[in-house]
Design an enzyme around this catalytic site. Structure first.
Site, PDB file in Angstrom:
ATOM      1  N   SER A 109       0.742  -1.334  -0.036  1.00 30.48           N
ATOM      2  CA  SER A 109       0.007  -0.073  -0.106  1.00 30.48           C
ATOM      3  C   SER A 109       0.832   1.382   0.023  1.00 30.48           C
ATOM      4  O   SER A 109       0.289   2.346  -0.265  1.00 30.48           O
ATOM      5  CB  SER A 109      -0.981  -0.101   1.209  1.00 30.48           C
ATOM      6  OG  SER A 109      -0.148   0.245   2.355  1.00 30.48           O
ATOM      7  N   LYS A 149       0.499   4.452   6.810  1.00 33.03           N
ATOM      8  CA  LYS A 149      -0.056   5.194   5.711  1.00 33.03           C
ATOM      9  C   LYS A 149       0.542   6.750   5.806  1.00 33.03           C
ATOM     10  O   LYS A 149       1.349   7.027   6.806  1.00 33.03           O
ATOM     11  CB  LYS A 149      -1.647   5.456   5.888  1.00 33.03           C
ATOM     12  CG  LYS A 149      -2.344   4.193   6.014  1.00 33.03           C
ATOM     13  CD  LYS A 149      -2.137   3.408   4.556  1.00 33.03           C
ATOM     14  CE  LYS A 149      -2.778   1.998   4.866  1.00 33.03           C
ATOM     15  NZ  LYS A 149      -2.747   0.852   3.650  1.00 33.03           N
TER      16      LYS A 149
END
Length: 198
Positions: free
Chosen positions: A34, A100
């Site tokens: 990701s 993230k």
């Protein structure tokens, strides 16, 4: 007797150093894709756990000098900033922490449309992403004490666009240094929007 005293002092110092390191730093391994192209699966990072240390004494917090303040929360160093790469406990059941990038700050209106992310109506310049997002989101206002986070691999990331905002209390820390593999040794890929927006 002198030898025993020196041994005891060394042991106490070793325990203190261990406790300081354990409470301020943590190792983290990238497990998924990701955050590509900036972070690869198997890559290991050191996470700074004390950078976002904060506390709240309600309205009295604003009278505490020498600290950065956001609403009724005081930060020892500084609050999380857009572009910071963070490790956090996800707000959904998971066996491991997530990593993230912070995109939306408390109180901001976030929208994703036409392959661009907008904060309060302004498009963000994001040179670090793999591809532009092929989905739409919002507009939604980030609640106080929460953050909107996205993976750099926008179209292959489970993040705020699918499960919502992350509360500050879930933050483990900010990615600081990549130390493995050796060919990727260096600073973590944090991005300073503050410098760009000046």
């Amino acid at each position: 007797m002198r030898f025993l005293r020196e041994l005891l002092e060394t042991l106490i110092l070793a325990v203190l150093i261990f406790l300081v390191v354990q409470t301020t730093l943590q190792s983290f391994q990238i497990q998924f894709e990701s955050m590509k192209p900036n972070l690869q699966p198997g890559q290991r990072l050191v996470v700074n756990k004390i950078l976002y240390f904060n506390f709240s004494w309600g309205k009295a917090t604003k009278y505490i000098p020498f600290l950065h303040k956001e609403n009724n929360t005081a930060f020892l160093f500084h609050p999380p900033q857009r572009g910071d790469v963070i490790v956090f406990e996800p707000p959904l059941p998971s066996a491991s922490d997530y990593i993230k990038r912070i995109i939306g700050l408390p109180g901001e209106k976030i929208e994703i449309k036409g392959g661009k992310v907008y904060a309060n109506g302004e498009p963000l310049n994001e040179p670090y992403i793999a591809d532009v997002p092929n989905y739409n989101y919002g507009p939604e206002v980030v609640p106080p004490g929460y953050y909107f986070v996205l993976g750099d691999n926008r179209n292959n990331s489970s993040d705020s666009h699918s499960w919502g905002f992350v509360p500050l209390k879930n933050f483990v820390g900010k990615a600081w240094v990549s130390f493995w593999p050796l060919d990727r040794w260096g600073w973590a890929p944090n991005y300073s929007f503050a410098q760009v927006e000046r």
